[in-house]
Motif scaffolding. Structure first.
Motif, mmCIF file in Angstrom:
data_model
loop_
_atom_site.group_PDB
_atom_site.id
_atom_site.type_symbol
_atom_site.label_atom_id
_atom_site.label_comp_id
_atom_site.label_asym_id
_atom_site.label_seq_id
_atom_site.Cartn_x
_atom_site.Cartn_y
_atom_site.Cartn_z
ATOM 1 N N TYR A 40 0.511 5.427 0.539
ATOM 2 C CA TYR A 40 -0.405 6.423 1.077
ATOM 3 C C TYR A 40 0.099 7.830 0.803
ATOM 4 O O TYR A 40 1.299 8.070 0.775
ATOM 5 C CB TYR A 40 -0.562 6.267 2.601
ATOM 6 C CG TYR A 40 -1.160 4.955 3.001
ATOM 7 C CD1 TYR A 40 -2.534 4.766 3.005
ATOM 8 C CD2 TYR A 40 -0.347 3.895 3.369
ATOM 9 C CE1 TYR A 40 -3.083 3.550 3.377
ATOM 10 C CE2 TYR A 40 -0.878 2.683 3.737
ATOM 11 C CZ TYR A 40 -2.256 2.515 3.740
ATOM 12 O OH TYR A 40 -2.785 1.314 4.104
ATOM 13 N N HIS B 134 0.844 -1.190 0.000
ATOM 14 C CA HIS B 134 0.000 0.000 0.000
ATOM 15 C C HIS B 134 0.875 1.233 0.000
ATOM 16 O O HIS B 134 1.888 1.288 0.694
ATOM 17 C CB HIS B 134 -0.911 0.025 1.231
ATOM 18 C CG HIS B 134 -1.873 -1.108 1.261
ATOM 19 N ND1 HIS B 134 -3.030 -1.123 0.530
ATOM 20 C CD2 HIS B 134 -1.832 -2.283 1.931
ATOM 21 C CE1 HIS B 134 -3.676 -2.250 0.746
ATOM 22 N NE2 HIS B 134 -2.959 -2.973 1.598
ATOM 23 N N GLY C 251 -4.391 10.023 6.190
ATOM 24 C CA GLY C 251 -3.740 9.210 5.176
ATOM 25 C C GLY C 251 -4.765 8.549 4.277
ATOM 26 O O GLY C 251 -5.775 8.039 4.750
ATOM 27 N N PHE C 252 -4.504 8.585 2.984
ATOM 28 C CA PHE C 252 -5.391 7.894 2.048
ATOM 29 C C PHE C 252 -4.556 7.120 1.049
ATOM 30 O O PHE C 252 -3.455 7.518 0.688
ATOM 31 C CB PHE C 252 -6.350 8.869 1.352
ATOM 32 C CG PHE C 252 -5.690 10.005 0.626
ATOM 33 C CD1 PHE C 252 -5.466 9.937 -0.739
ATOM 34 C CD2 PHE C 252 -5.317 11.158 1.309
ATOM 35 C CE1 PHE C 252 -4.870 10.999 -1.410
ATOM 36 C CE2 PHE C 252 -4.729 12.223 0.641
ATOM 37 C CZ PHE C 252 -4.503 12.135 -0.725
ATOM 38 N N SER C 253 -5.088 5.981 0.648
ATOM 39 C CA SER C 253 -4.330 5.124 -0.255
ATOM 40 C C SER C 253 -4.419 5.630 -1.681
ATOM 41 O O SER C 253 -5.431 6.176 -2.105
ATOM 42 C CB SER C 253 -4.811 3.671 -0.171
ATOM 43 O OG SER C 253 -6.181 3.578 -0.469
ATOM 44 N N ARG D 65 -7.895 6.189 4.859
ATOM 45 C CA ARG D 65 -7.667 4.972 5.632
ATOM 46 C C ARG D 65 -7.359 5.210 7.110
ATOM 47 O O ARG D 65 -7.630 4.361 7.941
ATOM 48 C CB ARG D 65 -6.512 4.170 5.023
ATOM 49 C CG ARG D 65 -6.737 3.765 3.599
ATOM 50 C CD ARG D 65 -7.844 2.736 3.493
ATOM 51 N NE ARG D 65 -7.986 2.304 2.117
ATOM 52 C CZ ARG D 65 -9.135 2.313 1.458
ATOM 53 N NH1 ARG D 65 -10.232 2.718 2.032
ATOM 54 N NH2 ARG D 65 -9.173 1.899 0.211
#
Length: 76
Positions: A6, A4, A64-66, A38
């Motif tokens: 981010y 992942h 935080g975002f993916s 996330r």
């Protein structure tokens, strides 16, 4: 399992009610324009006092975002 990646932004939420409401306000607003959020981290907490009473709660947060693909579009 996939790796992942981010992206992290910083936002500030405020509330007249509580720190928790300030957090939820910031997450709700950010979720309106950013997909795949996330996690969050509160990095600073402060407030405003008027007439000897707490008037506002304010939190500075990292969100935080993916990143799902190579074409991420951030809206202001």
């Amino acid at each position: 399992m996939t790796d992942h990646v981010y992206r992290v932004i910083e936002v500030v939420g405020s509330s007249e009610t509580s720190i928790e409401d300030a957090i939820q306000s910031a997450v709700t607003k950010a979720s309106a324009t950013i997909r795949h959020i996330r996690w969050f981290e509160v990095v600073e907490t402060r407030g405003q006092i008027e007439d000897g009473k707490v008037r506002y709660f304010q939190v500075t947060m990292k969100i935080g975002f993916s990143i799902e693909d190579e074409h991420v579009h951030l809206e202001p």
